[in-house]
Structures are given as structure tokens and as C-alpha cells.
Write a protein that holds these residues in place. Structure first.
Motif, PDB file in Angstrom:
ATOM      1  N   MET A   1      -9.412   2.422  -2.227  1.00 33.82           N
ATOM      2  CA  MET A   1      -9.225   1.488  -1.104  1.00 33.82           C
ATOM      3  C   MET A   1      -9.098   2.282   0.201  1.00 33.82           C
ATOM      4  N   THR A   2      -9.757   1.835   1.236  1.00 37.45           N
ATOM      5  CA  THR A   2      -9.640   2.535   2.526  1.00 37.45           C
ATOM      6  C   THR A   2      -8.283   2.192   3.163  1.00 37.45           C
ATOM      7  N   ILE A   3      -7.939   2.977   4.171  1.00 32.03           N
ATOM      8  CA  ILE A   3      -6.639   2.735   4.836  1.00 32.03           C
ATOM      9  C   ILE A   3      -6.615   1.346   5.482  1.00 32.03           C
ATOM     10  N   ASP A   4      -7.710   0.986   6.134  1.00 34.07           N
ATOM     11  CA  ASP A   4      -7.757  -0.330   6.796  1.00 34.07           C
ATOM     12  C   ASP A   4      -7.610  -1.465   5.781  1.00 34.07           C
ATOM     13  N   ALA A   5      -8.306  -1.332   4.652  1.00 32.24           N
ATOM     14  CA  ALA A   5      -8.233  -2.383   3.621  1.00 32.24           C
ATOM     15  C   ALA A   5      -6.819  -2.450   3.038  1.00 32.24           C
ATOM     16  N   TYR A   6      -6.226  -1.265   2.842  1.00 34.59           N
ATOM     17  CA  TYR A   6      -4.866  -1.209   2.291  1.00 34.59           C
ATOM     18  C   TYR A   6      -3.880  -1.887   3.256  1.00 34.59           C
ATOM     19  N   LEU A   7      -3.996  -1.539   4.536  1.00 36.55           N
ATOM     20  CA  LEU A   7      -3.064  -2.114   5.526  1.00 36.55           C
ATOM     21  C   LEU A   7      -3.242  -3.626   5.634  1.00 36.55           C
ATOM     22  N   ALA A   8      -4.512  -4.071   5.532  1.00 35.39           N
ATOM     23  CA  ALA A   8      -4.761  -5.523   5.603  1.00 35.39           C
ATOM     24  C   ALA A   8      -4.116  -6.229   4.411  1.00 35.39           C
ATOM     25  N   GLU A   9      -4.234  -5.613   3.241  1.00 37.54           N
ATOM     26  CA  GLU A   9      -3.653  -6.206   2.041  1.00 37.54           C
ATOM     27  C   GLU A   9      -2.116  -6.205   2.129  1.00 37.54           C
TER      28      GLU A   9
END
Lengths: 215, 103
Positions: A1-9
Motif C-alpha cells: 500500500m502506498t503512503i497516500d492510500a494508507y493515510l486515506a484508509e
């Protein structure tokens, strides 16, 4: 998971308080971790994958963060609930006593008398529950304070409703009163605040129940 | 090894903060370095622990700009230093007793 995707989740799963407190820190943390992996020879994508994996599943992180923050919130809420309950002496007793018109009857009608008793009784009950919630919130298992907080809010809400109904009946019996406009919006405001408090307490209790709180 | 860390994250963080103020990632790195890689803290557990320590007033934190980046930096309070000493003493007693029995 990318950082952006992780933060969004993570943002999706965290409460409002959790988002405000933890998200900026987690973002910086993940950027640092990804830099370290890049320095060790990983590609930018691999570095972000490793950083988010090392941080843990977003659901688990959100549960722990919210659980810890909910402890503080519950303690604060319990104290506020106690203070709020004490101030309800004004809408439930002081204001009606000073704004309602002088009674034209020799004896208070039975229904008004009953509503007054219910209102005062529930207010006393709310005070007791608020004290209990403060005491429970200060223990090592503050999640136990959740039900007491919800019960406090319900007791105050019903006490306010009963008090308002009693005041309206009183006004009906003495329609010449010019002051009754003062009490109606005030009671509506208090009632709205109580409903909001109950909803908030319910969501806090759910978060506390879902969290593993180690004290 | 990480399973055995459960319940000890708070004291590890207090001990790491004894070296000086640090941000969350810096603390994870410090624990990893000091333990020669043996204690690889699950990084997502650091922040709930830090929030708990802050609630108990063992640490204090504030935002600081370091090298152009905003970071929340934690520092040990006087209460935190006392707590660390207490936990150290308990730990020494525990390891002494364990050693006497196990070895």
C-alpha cells in the motif's frame, strides 16, 4: 500500500479526534520510514510498501489510537456532564420559578405536580449518574463510564422534557403571562444540546468498547 | 520477540526519551538501535503508547519545525523520570529473581 492510500484508509477509520491528533504524525513517520528504506536500496514504491507494512494494519492502528484518545475524552466528558447536570438547576428550577406567572390556583394541579416531581427526580438521578461516571472514568477501566454517561444524558433529557411540559401546562393555566416566550426557546436549546450529548456519548462508548485500554 | 514486548512498550519509550526529546519515528529507531535490532517495535503501537504516557503526564509534546518539516516532539517530564526509575527498579528485581530461578 502506498503512503497516500494508507493515510486515506486510516483517515476513513479514525474518529475526528484521532484524525486531528494522529494523522499528521503518522504521515511524517511514514515519510521517514520510506526514506530509510530508499537509503537501503529499495525503489520508492517498495519503500512506501515496506513503511506502511511495518506500521501495521490501518484498522488496528485506528482502533488503538481512538481507544487511547477516547479515555481522555471520556474523563473530560464525565466532568463536563457533572458540571452540566449541576447547571440544570437553572432551566429546571430557577428560571421557571422566576419567569412563570403567579399561580391562580389554591393547589397545584395534579398533572403539573407530577411533571415537576418527575423532572426534579430525574435531575437528581442524573446528578448521581454523573458522579458515578466521573468515578468510573478515573478507574483503570474508563470504558465502564460510557453507559453511565449515556444514562446521565438520557436522564437530563427526560428531566428537561418533563420540566418543559410542566412549564407549558403552567402557562396554559395562566395564559396572560408575558414571560413564557423566554422559557420555550431556552428549553428547546437545552433539549437539543442533550440529544447531541447523548449521540456523542454513544459514539465514544462504541469506540471505548472496541478498544483495548490498558489504563 | 515482538509478542514479548507487549506491555513493555511504555517503559521502552520512557527509556528512549531519557536520551533527549525525540519524535515518534526517532524513538522507534532508537529502540531498534539500542537493542541491536532485536526490538523492532510495531510502529503503529508507538503513538497510542505515547498518547497514554502523555495522558499520565509522563511525557509532554509540542510541534516543532525541524529541517523544514513539522514534527511532534516528545520529552520526558519530571513525573516521567520518576516513573522510569520506578519501572527500572521493578525490572531489576524481576530479572534478578528470574535469573536466580532459571539459570
Amino acid at each position: 500500500m502506498t503512503i497516500d492510500a494508507y493515510l486515506a484508509e486510516l483517515e476513513r477509520r479514525l474518529s475526528w479526534t484521532g484524525r486531528r491528533r494522529a494523522l499528521p504524525e503518522v504521515k511524517e513517520h511514514l515519510r521517514d520510514a520510506a526514506s530509510r528504506h530508499c537509503e537501503a536500496g529499495a525503489s520508492p514504491f517498495e519503500a512506501e510498501e515496506a513503511a506502511t507494512r511495518d506500521f501495521g494494519p490501518p484498522g488496528e492502528v485506528a482502533r488503538r489510537v481512538d481507544g487511547e484518545l477516547a479515555v481522555r475524552e471520556t474523563r473530560l466528558a464525565s466532568v463536563l456532564a457533572l458540571v452540566a447536570t449541576l447547571t440544570f438547576v437553572f432551566p429546571l428550577y430557577v428560571i421557571p420559578e422566576n419567569t412563570l406567572p403567579p399561580a391562580s390556583w389554591a393547589e397545584v394541579p395534579a398533572d403539573i405536580h407530577a411533571l415537576q416531581r418527575v423532572s426534579i427526580g430525574l435531575w437528581l438521578l442524573a446528578g448521581g449518574l454523573a458522579v458515578v461516571s466521573v468515578l468510573l472514568a478515573l478507574t483503570r477501566r474508563p470504558q465502564l463510564a460510557g453507559p453511565a454517561l449515556v444514562a446521565t444524558a438520557i436522564a437530563i433529557t427526560v428531566a428537561t422534557a418533563a420540566g418543559s411540559a410542566g412549564a407549558l401546562r403552567w402557562i396554559q393555566e395562566t395564559p396572560s403571562n408575558p414571560n413564557h416566550f423566554l422559557s420555550a426557546p431556552f428549553a428547546a436549546l437545552i433539549l437539543g444540546a442533550c440529544v447531541l450529548a447523548a449521540l456523542w456519548a454513544r459514539s465514544t462508548r462504541r469506540r471505548l468498547a472496541a478498544a483495548t485500554v490498558s489504563g | 520477540m515482538n509478542d514479548r514486548l507487549r506491555g513493555h512498550v511504555d517503559v521502552l519509550l520512557l527509556a528512549a526519551l531519557e536520551a533527549g526529546p525525540a519524535h515518534g519515528y526517532g524513538l522507534a529507531e532508537l529502540v531498534r538501535e539500542r537493542s541491536a535490532g532485536a526490538f523492532d517495535l510495531p510502529e503503529g503501537t508507538i503513538y497510542p503508547s505515547l498518547y497514554r504516557l502523555e495522558r499520565k503526564r509522563f511525557v509532554a509534546s509540542r510541534w516543532k519545525t525541524v529541517e523544514g518539516r513539522r514534527r511532534r516532539v516528545y520529552r520526558l517530564t519530571a513525573g516521567g523520570t520518576q516513573e522510569l526509575e520506578r519501572q527500572r527498579s521493578e525490572w531489576r528485581d524481576f530479572t534478578r529473581a528470574m535469573e536466580a530461578v532459571v539459570t
